[in-house]
Structure formats: structure tokens, C-alpha cells
Motif scaffolding. Structure first.
Motif, PDB file in Angstrom:
ATOM      1  N   SER A  52       9.000  -0.186   4.568  1.00 35.97           N
ATOM      2  CA  SER A  52       8.736   0.675   3.416  1.00 35.97           C
ATOM      3  C   SER A  52       9.723   1.829   3.294  1.00 35.97           C
TER       4      SER A  52
ATOM      5  N   ILE B 289       4.367  -4.262  -1.183  1.00 35.51           N
ATOM      6  CA  ILE B 289       3.359  -3.898  -0.191  1.00 35.51           C
ATOM      7  C   ILE B 289       1.962  -4.240  -0.694  1.00 35.51           C
TER       8      ILE B 289
ATOM      9  N   VAL C  97       3.131  -2.271   5.899  1.00 32.65           N
ATOM     10  CA  VAL C  97       4.125  -1.376   5.286  1.00 32.65           C
ATOM     11  C   VAL C  97       5.456  -1.430   6.016  1.00 32.65           C
TER      12      VAL C  97
ATOM     13  N   VAL D   3      11.822  -2.696  -0.201  1.00 38.59           N
ATOM     14  CA  VAL D   3      10.374  -2.927  -0.059  1.00 38.59           C
ATOM     15  C   VAL D   3       9.651  -1.949  -0.960  1.00 38.59           C
ATOM     16  N   THR D   4       9.238  -2.423  -2.119  1.00 41.66           N
ATOM     17  CA  THR D   4       8.615  -1.578  -3.125  1.00 41.66           C
ATOM     18  C   THR D   4       7.094  -1.519  -2.926  1.00 41.66           C
ATOM     19  N   SER D   5       6.465  -0.599  -3.650  1.00 46.90           N
ATOM     20  CA  SER D   5       5.002  -0.495  -3.605  1.00 46.90           C
ATOM     21  C   SER D   5       4.349  -1.784  -4.068  1.00 46.90           C
TER      22      SER D   5
ATOM     23  N   TRP E  86      -2.863  -3.179   5.078  1.00 49.00           N
ATOM     24  CA  TRP E  86      -1.581  -3.033   4.388  1.00 49.00           C
ATOM     25  C   TRP E  86      -0.428  -3.154   5.384  1.00 49.00           C
TER      26      TRP E  86
END
Length: 286
Positions: A37, A47, A34, A42-44, A32
Motif C-alpha cells: 500500500s 485493497i 494492505v 496498490v490503490t485503495s 484487509w
């Protein structure tokens, strides 16, 4: 984030990049990215979409290919994964499979690189690695010395020196199975925890227990020191993550997952100690 389709057993931060790896019972590991983040842009979902899937089976889900342990080498260029099929797989940080090693006759539950990254140690159900009487749940190198710690369902914590065949510390540390251990980055201290719901800290130089932390209401699956050893994070099947201040033994921050979380299998700090990742039995990463 929920991207794995089943329990996420393990997570591990890359020591140099803003990324981490996870391993799951869905027969995959993931890397991942991130980075960014901490910003709302930068959203889930972003990611999740840029995560890299490391397939361990041609089937969508295989019970023999659960990814049970992972570890980065010291350079952050290599990720090793241990699997229920008894195989170790070595991957690049970009997710390319480099090779597969097979020496175990059963599932691998523990895998760790040494500090230089030129060796790694594995252990599992077949008890072929270290002299415990039951399956070995975790092994850890001490980056400050030539010592290895191991814990087992036999309720013992053992510390080994590479110079001798017998353990230099061998204690019946808990009243039930010990599931996790972790060396403190600073000092000669190791934390152990398991099914008796207690965290015990040990002074390895003196071979004695120095404190016991007791707050979780279910078995503890994971502990992790912050990079400066000031804090200790713990995760349990009670769905709680606690961050303990090692100077006062107080819980300074806590997180309780929703009922469907069911349990926290792994917690891991990033290299700066500013982020803490957690993997859960409902397939999420927090």
C-alpha cells in the motif's frame, strides 16, 4: 476506503502479516491485505477488492449482529470477533469460520487474547466477567505480567491479577464513562480515555496518575501506543486523530476527517509502528 455499509467500530492489525481486521454494524468483519500500500500501484480499490468478508448474519444488515470487538492471537493465525448477539466467532487468517462460542446474555463489547494466545477474555453489557457496576467497555491483558485491566461506564479503571479475586488497582479515573484503555508495550503504564474528553496515563506499579492529555473536543473512543511506546494515538467523535509524543506531551501529527466522518472509533498501529489504521463512523477505514 469505504467498503463497509455502516459504522466501522473496530480495527486490529495482524501481529505478523501486513493486514488488519475491521468490524462493523453492517453485520460483517473484514480482513484487509494492505501489502504494497506504500506504492502507487496498490490503490485503495485494489485493497478493497482483495479484502475478505466474514459474514455474521445471513441478512445483509442485522441490528443483532453488529461486530463490536475483534482481536488477533499472538501468532496472527486466528481472529476472534465479538458480536451484539453475545456470540464469539473464531476465524482463520484466511477468513474461514472455525467455531462459535456463546456464554453472554447480551452484546459483547470487549474481547482480548492473552499473550500466549491460548485464552481470551470477553466482557460486555451483562457484566458477567468482571466486577463493575455498569457495562464493561474494554479489557486488556498486560503482556509483561499476569494482569488484566478493565474499564466501565461506572467511571472506574480496575487492574486485576490472575492470582487474586480483588483488583490490585481500583480508581475512579474519570468524571464520565471510560470507553477505552491500553497498556504501553514498554513499562508498567496504562492509558485510559472516555467521555470526559481526557486521556489519563497511570503508573500501575505505584497506582497513581502520571499525566493528563487534553485536546479533543468530544468523547474519546480509542487510544493506542506505538510499539516502542514513544507515541500515543487517540481518536475521538470530533473526527480527529492525534499522535502524541510521550516525552513532551505534544501533538506531533494530527488528522481531521471530513464532516461526514462524524467520529473515529478505533486506531491501531502495525507491528513496525510505520502505519496507523483508523475506523470511522461513516464506514471508512483510513
Amino acid at each position: 476506503m469505504k467498503v463497509h455499509s455502516s459504522e466501522v467500530f473496530v480495527c486490529s492489525w495482524n501481529p505478523h502479516r501486513d493486514c488488519f481486521g475491521t468490524g462493523s454494524s453492517d453485520s460483517t468483519a473484514r480482513i484487509w491485505d494492505v501489502s504494497g500500500s506504500e506504492t502507487p500501484q496498490v490503490t485503495s480499490e485494489i485493497i478493497a477488492n482483495r479484502s475478505v468478508i466474514l459474514m455474521h448474519s445471513e441478512e445483509l444488515v442485522s441490528q443483532e449482529k453488529d461486530v463490536t470487538t475483534i482481536d488477533w492471537d499472538a501468532t496472527g493465525n486466528w481472529l476472534a470477533t465479538g458480536c451484539y448477539d453475545g456470540q464469539v466467532r473464531l476465524w482463520t487468517a484466511d477468513g474461514d469460520l472455525v467455531g462459535t462460542l456463546g456464554a453472554h446474555a447480551g452484546p459483547i463489547f470487549a474481547l482480548r487474547f492473552n499473550q500466549r494466545g491460548n485464552y481470551f477474555l470477553t466482557a460486555g453489557v451483562d457484566k458477567s466477567t468482571i466486577g463493575h457496576t455498569h457495562e464493561v467497555n474494554a479489557v486488556r491483558f498486560d503482556k509483561h505480567s499476569q494482569r488484566i485491566a478493565s474499564c466501565s461506564d461506572d467511571k472506574t479503571l480496575k487492574v486485576w491479577s490472575l492470582d487474586t479475586e480483588r483488583p490490585v488497582m481500583d480508581v475512579t479515573a474519570h468524571t464520565k464513562e471510560i470507553y477505552t484503555i491500553r497498556w504501553a508495550p514498554v513499562g508498567h503504564v496504562i492509558a485510559s480515555a472516555g467521555f470526559d474528553k481526557k486521556i489519563r496515563l497511570w503508573d500501575v506499579a505505584q497506582g497513581k496518575e502520571i499525566k493528563c492529555l487534553d485536546r479533543h473536543s468530544d468523547p474519546i473512543y480509542t487510544v493506542a501506543f506505538s510499539p516502542d511506546s514513544r507515541y500515543l494515538a487517540s481518536g475521538s467523535f470530533d473526527s480527529c486523530v492525534y499522535i502524541w509524543d510521550m516525552r513532551t506531551d505534544d501533538v506531533v501529527l494530527s488528522y481531521t476527517g471530513p464532516p461526514e466522518t462524524r467520529g473515529v472509533f478505533e486506531v491501531a498501529w502495525n507491528r513496525s509502528g510505520e502505519k496507523l489504521g483508523a475506523s470511522c463512523s461513516d464506514g471508512t477505514e483510513e
